[in-house]
Design a protein around this motif. Structure first.
Motif, mmCIF file in Angstrom:
data_model
loop_
_atom_site.group_PDB
_atom_site.id
_atom_site.type_symbol
_atom_site.label_atom_id
_atom_site.label_comp_id
_atom_site.label_asym_id
_atom_site.label_seq_id
_atom_site.Cartn_x
_atom_site.Cartn_y
_atom_site.Cartn_z
ATOM 1 N N GLU A 346 10.242 133.119 100.700
ATOM 2 C CA GLU A 346 11.129 134.086 101.347
ATOM 3 C C GLU A 346 12.551 133.549 101.330
ATOM 4 N N GLN A 347 13.488 134.455 101.085
ATOM 5 C CA GLN A 347 14.898 134.050 101.079
ATOM 6 C C GLN A 347 15.705 135.012 101.925
ATOM 7 N N GLU A 348 16.703 134.487 102.565
ATOM 8 C CA GLU A 348 17.668 135.322 103.276
ATOM 9 C C GLU A 348 18.583 135.940 102.215
ATOM 10 N N MET A 349 18.910 137.225 102.366
ATOM 11 C CA MET A 349 19.867 137.798 101.425
ATOM 12 C C MET A 349 21.237 137.187 101.703
ATOM 13 N N GLU B 51 11.145 149.094 104.341
ATOM 14 C CA GLU B 51 10.919 148.061 103.325
ATOM 15 C C GLU B 51 10.788 148.691 101.942
ATOM 16 N N GLU B 346 21.914 140.219 109.177
ATOM 17 C CA GLU B 346 21.150 139.385 108.242
ATOM 18 C C GLU B 346 19.969 140.176 107.712
ATOM 19 N N GLN B 347 19.711 139.977 106.441
ATOM 20 C CA GLN B 347 18.578 140.678 105.823
ATOM 21 C C GLN B 347 17.752 139.700 105.019
ATOM 22 N N GLU B 348 16.457 139.926 105.021
ATOM 23 C CA GLU B 348 15.562 139.168 104.152
ATOM 24 C C GLU B 348 15.730 139.720 102.736
ATOM 25 N N MET B 349 15.766 138.828 101.746
ATOM 26 C CA MET B 349 15.832 139.343 100.380
ATOM 27 C C MET B 349 14.500 139.992 100.039
ATOM 28 N N THR B 350 14.570 141.201 99.533
ATOM 29 C CA THR B 350 13.327 141.912 99.250
ATOM 30 C C THR B 350 12.692 141.389 97.961
ATOM 31 N N ARG B 351 11.408 141.606 97.826
ATOM 32 C CA ARG B 351 10.732 141.325 96.561
ATOM 33 C C ARG B 351 10.297 142.650 95.942
#
Lengths: 420, 420
Positions: A346-349, B51, B346-351
């Motif tokens: 998982e990565q933070e954007m 999502e 802040e956002q999680e990078m999506t896959r």
């Protein structure tokens, strides 16, 4: 981090159902599992440097048109590539080879299909100024874009300030620092814990029956002669940077089936490593690519013209091993290859530091092939000096074509329906 | 969520330094601060839907060439736009207007510069099939790309399965569901807590002296006559969807200084809202854009040709208000506008869900303008039926040019230096 021999062992767990599995069905094709980030982490890979590298990696504003970032062709939200046959850069231009995945690229011992860069940092220099990729006229122009953003300069100072003892953007925002930061980020792109890794680490149930059959066929056909080691990309005994493993492709071009593949998938259109070394012996030699996450990097081969993984298995068996695998073998091996898909972390954007109220991309950035039209002679020299990576002597013709394209594109753009 | 009158109040805190600030230096230009996500959230905006929408938003594989996603032109890692004068889509083509920011776009009461879409969902339909953006020949072709990915189909089923009572990808992966999910994600793109918001909410120290002076000049010059309300984009009294606020731009085209701006920045090259309504009264009418985060969306104006925020302030004062602001006023207003920059969440990078071992982008996706060459008549009709958004009757010429481009690009691509 896993080093040395890690023979598959029966997992010692409390699950009674698993207790009966005393022996593994087959030996795995390598004796090591997937090394972790610790294996490739370098001294100085601080969080601040990695964050800076990530921002630069995702920043399209460093390209001529402001539209192409490292991530465009090596998309970390996908399999680390671009799902395309060959990469598409500024002005819709395409390159000659398939974009390799950035995932686990820190483990490679050479970069590019033809191995013309030893390290990730060296690799990162190329695309910024490649005409068919990010298209900047030179590295200084790209660095000036970065220097225009106060937030970037502050970050470079935080990461590299002590080293250069200066707060001058010219000293801080250098090409060396830029690619150093990008490489630090890329090293973090590691996908551990694939089904295969779990199997090698002792969980005999991690692979399906078909995958186990495929693993056997993978060994029997000889795929491992090239795709060995924990990355399935060749030798793995602490090699030096720059020591890639290369293999001629196609090796058995006279095999009638391979001849057909060569024709259909343009496998011999590109000189391979000979384009770098200018040595006939290196003709059609390519770096052995990793098979990690290979199910997510279609289409396949250096030309990117092979549409499915099954077909890629057929092409490789025929052209590299002179074998004719059965349909079942192909299906099994393909199933085994899907067991090499790891866990994407998982990565933070990231957020790109923004300039305040000022345009970063010049209004004339869409004037196509500007640099070629301006400096035809110089460009030709450069191509020649670079060891024949292009076809010299085409510059005037190219300029004429470029002008035609620029005009035509403007016309077409004007007549087309707008939707913004 | 903030509704109704929120008059600025002195912040009640324990910091002794602030205790003396009894009165606010000037009244803020609006009586409301920035409403939160709760204000625009819709019933059914579940985490799963958001999502899915985020994945679709970031997925370039839905474009003809596999290179353009919603995020390409509306980059959420930047100011929600692309830092370019006008957007660049497939094959390096550019559109006629500047990409508006996606940040806070859920608060707009109409979409596109010319207001031709009422809602975010309606808006999302356009770029997928726009020739100069994502370039898919039709929506079904785009949906087929999505349907080819099992992971996507599963997610559509999770989000929309109960609604359609079917697990057929044709029923699940529809245009309606696709743009519904994208809109749900876009609604989350809210930037709260700007310095301005803090000021309105009672922190008199949140703005600098220069910003306060700028706020006064902003009021005195009359900028608020259009840029009112918490989004600084016009009326804000619970308007209906589709009820955008439009203003003729330029309004004072006869002002000699404005005449120069019109010339320099091509301000009257495009018919504006008249292109949608075909009504002369709507000529040069444009939606009033938000000023939220405006410092991060250079270059400016619908043509994107104004390079700096200061220059944008000058153009607007001259052409919209017939005023000649002093240098100081321009600098102050610009400073005030930077106080409208909010906090990017802040956002999680999506896959992106990946197909296993199969190519998603056809190998011939680079053949330019294919659809035009195949169906010239139909395209012309479409353009006409769409209300004159393009110039009909150019189809054959366009096809010839397209062919020239395709050939030339192939040639140029072949002769250029490679760096992948």
């Amino acid at each position: 981090m896993v080093e040395g021999d890690v023979a598959p062992q029966v997992q010692e767990d409390d699950d009674e159902e698993d207790d009966e599995t005393e022996e593994l069905p087959v030996e795995p094709p390598t004796e090591e599992s997937h090394p972790g980030y610790e294996y490739i982490q370098q001294e100085g890979d601080t969080e601040a440097k990695i964050e800076l590298g990530e921002q630069l990696y995702f920043d399209p504003r460093i390209s001529e048109t402001g539209t192409i970032s490292c991530n465009t062709c090596h998309n970390v939200m996908e399999g680390g590539d671009d799902s395309r046959p060959t990469a598409m850069g500024v002005h819709g231009q395409t390159g000659p080879v398939n974009s390799p995945t950035v995932w686990n690229s820190g483990f490679h011992h050479t970069q590019f299909w033809d191995g013309r860069a030893d390290t990730l940092a060296d690799q990162a220099e190329g695309p910024i100024v490649a005409d068919v990729e990010m298209g900047m006229p030179d590295h200084e122009a790209a660095l000036d874009r970065v220097r225009a953003v106060d937030g970037y300069v502050e970050q470079y100072e935080e990461v590299y300030g002590d080293e250069v003892e200066s707060d001058d953007p010219e000293d801080l925002v250098t090409l060396e620092h830029t690619v150093d930061a990008i490489a630090a980020y890329e090293r973090t792109l590691v996908t551990p814990n694939s089904s295969y890794d779990q199997y090698v680490e002792g969980d005999a149930d991690a692979l399906t029956e078909q995958q186990l059959d495929g693993m056997e066929s993978f060994q029997e056909l000889g795929c491992q002669s090239c795709h060995s080691g924990p990355m399935f990309s060749g030798q793995w005994d602490d090699p030096e940077s720059g020591e890639g493993v290369y293999q001629r492709h196609p090796t058995f071009e006279d095999n009638p089936q391979c001849e057909e593949y060569v024709e259909e998938y343009d496998l011999m259109e590109n000189p391979g490593r000979a384009g770098v070394t200018d040595d006939e012996a290196d003709e059609y030699m390519y770096k052995v690519p990793t098979l990690r996450n290979v199910e997510h990097t279609a289409p396949y081969m250096h030309t990117g013209e092979v549409p499915t993984l099954e077909e890629a298995v057929r092409v490789m068996a025929t052209c590299q091993l002179d074998e004719e695998p059965s349909d079942e073998e192909v299906e099994d091996i393909t199933a085994f290859l899907t067991s090499l898909t790891g866990e994407y972390p998982e990565q933070e954007m990231t957020r790109l530091p923004a300039p305040s109220g000022e345009s970063m991309i010049p209004a004339d950035a869409d004037a196509e092939f500007e640099d070629i039209e301006e400096e035809p002679e110089e460009d030709t020299d450069q191509v020649e000096a670079d060891g024949g990576d292009g076809i010299p002597g085409m510059t005037i013709a190219t300029a004429v074509i470029a002008l035609a394209i620029a005009t035509a594109t403007a016309l077409v753009g004007y007549t087309r329906r707008l939707d913004e």
